[in-house]
Structures are given as C-alpha cells and as structure tokens.
Design an enzyme around this catalytic site. Structure first.
Site, PDB file in Angstrom:
ATOM      1  N   HIS A   1       9.736  -0.828  -1.356  1.00 47.88           N
ATOM      2  CA  HIS A   1       9.749   0.631  -1.276  1.00 47.88           C
ATOM      3  C   HIS A   1       9.074   1.153  -2.528  1.00 47.88           C
ATOM      4  CE1 HIS A   1      10.802   4.807  -1.368  1.00 47.88           C
ATOM      5  NE2 HIS A   1      11.187   4.612  -2.615  1.00 47.88           N
TER       6      HIS A   1
ATOM      7  N   LYS B   1      12.623  -4.947  -1.469  1.00 47.81           N
ATOM      8  CA  LYS B   1      13.623  -4.887  -0.406  1.00 47.81           C
ATOM      9  C   LYS B   1      14.182  -6.288  -0.115  1.00 47.81           C
ATOM     10  CE  LYS B   1      11.464  -0.893   1.968  1.00 47.81           C
ATOM     11  NZ  LYS B   1      10.696  -0.469   3.149  1.00 47.81           N
TER      12      LYS B   1
ATOM     13  N   ASN C   1       8.473  -4.644   5.163  1.00 48.59           N
ATOM     14  CA  ASN C   1       7.255  -4.496   4.361  1.00 48.59           C
ATOM     15  C   ASN C   1       7.476  -4.702   2.868  1.00 48.59           C
ATOM     16  OD1 ASN C   1       8.648  -2.144   3.934  1.00 48.59           O
ATOM     17  ND2 ASN C   1       7.139  -0.786   4.859  1.00 48.59           N
TER      18      ASN C   1
ATOM     19  N   GLU D   1      14.657  10.017  -6.435  1.00 46.85           N
ATOM     20  CA  GLU D   1      15.061   8.627  -6.187  1.00 46.85           C
ATOM     21  C   GLU D   1      15.502   7.916  -7.467  1.00 46.85           C
ATOM     22  OE1 GLU D   1      12.059   7.925  -2.368  1.00 46.85           O
ATOM     23  OE2 GLU D   1      11.662   6.893  -4.257  1.00 46.85           O
TER      24      GLU D   1
ATOM     25  N   ARG E   1       1.499   3.202  -5.199  1.00 46.37           N
ATOM     26  CA  ARG E   1       1.270   3.290  -3.742  1.00 46.37           C
ATOM     27  C   ARG E   1       0.008   2.509  -3.360  1.00 46.37           C
ATOM     28  NH1 ARG E   1       5.388   5.181  -0.380  1.00 46.37           N
ATOM     29  NH2 ARG E   1       4.040   6.367   0.986  1.00 46.37           N
TER      30      ARG E   1
ATOM     31  N   THR F   1       2.229   1.711   4.937  1.00 49.92           N
ATOM     32  CA  THR F   1       3.571   1.341   5.416  1.00 49.92           C
ATOM     33  C   THR F   1       3.599   0.165   6.396  1.00 49.92           C
ATOM     34  OG1 THR F   1       4.107   3.684   5.218  1.00 49.92           O
ATOM     35  CG2 THR F   1       5.680   2.316   6.418  1.00 49.92           C
TER      36      THR F   1
ATOM     37  N   TYR G   1      17.161   7.339   1.826  1.00 51.78           N
ATOM     38  CA  TYR G   1      16.198   7.806   2.828  1.00 51.78           C
ATOM     39  C   TYR G   1      16.492   9.202   3.364  1.00 51.78           C
ATOM     40  CZ  TYR G   1      13.620   3.470   2.837  1.00 51.78           C
ATOM     41  OH  TYR G   1      12.822   2.430   2.459  1.00 51.78           O
TER      42      TYR G   1
ATOM     43  N   ARG H   1       1.631  -5.389   0.555  1.00 52.51           N
ATOM     44  CA  ARG H   1       2.000  -5.453   1.978  1.00 52.51           C
ATOM     45  C   ARG H   1       0.918  -6.161   2.793  1.00 52.51           C
ATOM     46  NH1 ARG H   1       4.279   0.785   2.247  1.00 52.51           N
ATOM     47  NH2 ARG H   1       6.467   0.343   1.763  1.00 52.51           N
TER      48      ARG H   1
HETATM   49  P1  ATP Z   1       8.838   3.269   1.720  1.00 50.64           P
HETATM   50  O1  ATP Z   1       9.444   4.659   1.695  1.00 50.64           O
HETATM   51  O2  ATP Z   1       9.796   2.198   2.172  1.00 50.64           O
HETATM   52  O3  ATP Z   1       8.109   2.927   0.458  1.00 50.64           O
HETATM   53  P2  ATP Z   1       6.640   4.326   3.100  1.00 50.64           P
HETATM   54  O4  ATP Z   1       6.790   5.493   2.176  1.00 50.64           O
HETATM   55  O5  ATP Z   1       5.329   3.620   3.127  1.00 50.64           O
HETATM   56  O6  ATP Z   1       7.720   3.238   2.818  1.00 50.64           O
HETATM   57  P3  ATP Z   1       8.068   5.828   5.092  1.00 50.64           P
HETATM   58  O7  ATP Z   1       7.360   6.669   6.083  1.00 50.64           O
HETATM   59  O8  ATP Z   1       8.771   6.503   3.942  1.00 50.64           O
HETATM   60  O9  ATP Z   1       7.023   4.756   4.562  1.00 50.64           O
HETATM   61  O10 ATP Z   1       9.097   4.898   5.860  1.00 50.64           O
HETATM   62  C1  ATP Z   1      10.154   4.276   5.171  1.00 50.64           C
HETATM   63  C2  ATP Z   1      10.413   2.912   5.742  1.00 50.64           C
HETATM   64  O11 ATP Z   1      10.878   3.065   7.074  1.00 50.64           O
HETATM   65  C3  ATP Z   1       9.214   1.999   5.842  1.00 50.64           C
HETATM   66  O12 ATP Z   1       8.961   1.304   4.656  1.00 50.64           O
HETATM   67  C4  ATP Z   1       9.624   1.086   6.964  1.00 50.64           C
HETATM   68  O13 ATP Z   1      10.438   0.014   6.482  1.00 50.64           O
HETATM   69  C5  ATP Z   1      10.470   1.981   7.864  1.00 50.64           C
HETATM   70  N1  ATP Z   1       9.723   2.548   8.984  1.00 50.64           N
HETATM   71  C6  ATP Z   1       8.936   3.651   8.965  1.00 50.64           C
HETATM   72  N2  ATP Z   1       8.423   3.910  10.170  1.00 50.64           N
HETATM   73  C7  ATP Z   1       8.903   2.938  11.000  1.00 50.64           C
HETATM   74  C8  ATP Z   1       8.766   2.630  12.403  1.00 50.64           C
HETATM   75  N3  ATP Z   1       7.998   3.372  13.210  1.00 50.64           N
HETATM   76  N4  ATP Z   1       9.412   1.553  12.892  1.00 50.64           N
HETATM   77  C9  ATP Z   1      10.187   0.794  12.093  1.00 50.64           C
HETATM   78  N5  ATP Z   1      10.369   1.026  10.776  1.00 50.64           N
HETATM   79  C10 ATP Z   1       9.748   2.077  10.243  1.00 50.64           C
HETATM   80 MG    MG Z   2       8.594   6.593   1.855  1.00 55.08          MG
END
Ligand code: ATP
Ligand code: MG
Length: 203
Positions: A161, A16, A158, A172, A121, A127, A56, A138
């Site tokens: 992705h 990112k 973080n 994706e 992962r 996350t 997303y 992370r």
């Molecule tokens: P990613 O999809 O980015 O790999 P992830 O699968 O671990 O991350 P997701 O639940 O898909 O997590 O959330 C996508 C992204 O949204 C996170 O990587 C983070 O940047 C953001 N995000 C998720 N939850 C929150 C929150 N509560 N506050 C702020 N940002 C959030």
């Molecule tokens: Mg995700």
C-alpha cells in the site's frame, strides 16, 4: 541547502501480508531507499480488523474513486460486477481489504523526501498487477488481476500500500504511527541530493 517545502514530504508505505509472506520486505525497502528517499519510521505488526477498516475509510473520496476505477476496469474487460454504483462496489472491496490486511504481519513505514508521495507511487506501480509496468514493484513481483480477485471475492494481491496523495498520507501516517515514532534526522546523502552548490566535495 535550499529549503524546498516538499523536500520534507512524507508518505505511508505498508508491505501487505502477501509481501511479507513472499519474502519481499528487503526488496521493497531497497527500492525506496536507493532512489534517495529517507526512512523515518518503521514497524512490524498484525493490524486489527478495526485498523484495517479505518485505513481504507479515512479518505471520503476513496470509495467513489476506487469504486469508479474498478467498475471502469470491469466494463473494459466486459465483466458484470452486479452493480453500477461505485459506492456499493467500493464497500465490497473494503470488506475484502479488511480481512486481507489483518490476515497476518505487515511492515508499515514512513518515507520522506522531495515529492515522496509521487515518487513512491511511481516505484510501486499501478494498482492492478496485471497492468502495472515492469520495473515497478507490483509489475515485477505480482501476477494478480481484478478478474481473478473478483472471481474469488478477495482483494487484489499487490504487495504494497502507498498513500495516494499528500492529504491521504497525512491522515494515514497519523493512523499508523504516534508522532514520537517518526524520527527527525539527517542523512549525509541529502547533501548531494538537495545541495545546489556541492560545497565540500573537493579537498
Ligand atoms: P493502495 O491504496 O493499496 O496503495 P491503490 O491506491 O493503488 O492501492 P486503491 O484504489 O486505493 O488502489 O485500492 C486499494 C486496494 O484495494 C488495492 O491495493 C487492492 O488491493 C484493492 N482493490 C482495489 N480495487 C479492487 C478490485 N476491483 N478488486 C479487488 N481488489 C481491489
Ligand atoms: Mg489507495
């Protein structure tokens, strides 16, 4: 060589904008590369807001999953997010993600290998940087938290992705890469990773 189906599994990784700005592209690639996965596609780009939003919203369950995860985390730390509806909160997160992901260059990659989705992962970590384990990308390179991100009304930073499931990965990868951008080739190291007989080591 045995032909396990998931040996060819593919997953999408995006460094990112925060990862690019922090000079962590090489470190991220190193970690996936050294575990034995194969890089089959890579490009640098500035995602359009439309691409960021599409990224997303491809998984219909994503909003429910992410919204629920965020609300539960807020409840655990005693914070009121202004809503108890996971879908409503996920929409807010999606809006911040749109501007975050399209704010500058990112590096998109496809990694391939046995159980690639779960392996990536694991190496990426959970996350929220505050709770992602040391040894993960992370956990080692970020200090952000949901509390800080929510207070500033922005996405949690973080670095990476990575696709959350095999189905998510398929959708994706199609969104970020044309089929001809994904290479089909063999690595010598695949012999030692997947070959059951280890033929050819001894002269
Ligand atoms: P990613 O999809 O980015 O790999 P992830 O699968 O671990 O991350 P997701 O639940 O898909 O997590 O959330 C996508 C992204 O949204 C996170 O990587 C983070 O940047 C953001 N995000 C998720 N939850 C929150 C929150 N509560 N506050 C702020 N940002 C959030
Ligand atoms: Mg995700």
């Amino acid at each position: 060589m045995q032909n396990y189906d998931d040996k060819q599994q593919q997953t999408l990784v995006i460094v990112k904008p925060d990862g690019v700005q922090r000079g962590l592209i090489g470190e991220v690639i190193k970690r996936y590369e050294q575990c034995g996965l194969k890089l089959v596609a890579i490009k640098m780009l500035i995602p359009s807001p439309e691409l960021a939003l599409a990224h997303y919203s491809t998984d219909p369950e994503w909003a429910l999953k992410t919204g629920t995860k965020s609300l539960e985390a807020a409840k655990a730390r005693g914070q009121d997010l202004g809503t108890n509806d996971p879908i409503v909160y996920a929409e807010k997160i999606r809006a911040t993600l749109k501007s975050f992901l399209s704010s500058g260059p990112v590096v998109a990659m496809v990694w391939q290998g046995m159980g690639a989705v779960a392996v990536v992962r694991k190496i990426t970590g959970s996350t929220e940087p505050l709770s992602s384990a040391p040894g993960t990308i992370r956990g080692d390179f970020t200090i952000d938290s949901y509390t800080a991100a929510d207070a500033d009304n922005r996405s949690v930073r973080n670095i990476i992705h990575s696709s959350g499931s095999v189905d998510e990965a398929k959708i994706e990868i199609k969104l970020w890469f044309k089929p001809e951008e994904i290479l089909n080739y063999r690595l010598i190291s695949e012999e030692i990773i997947y070959d059951v007989n280890l033929d050819g080591i001894l002269e």
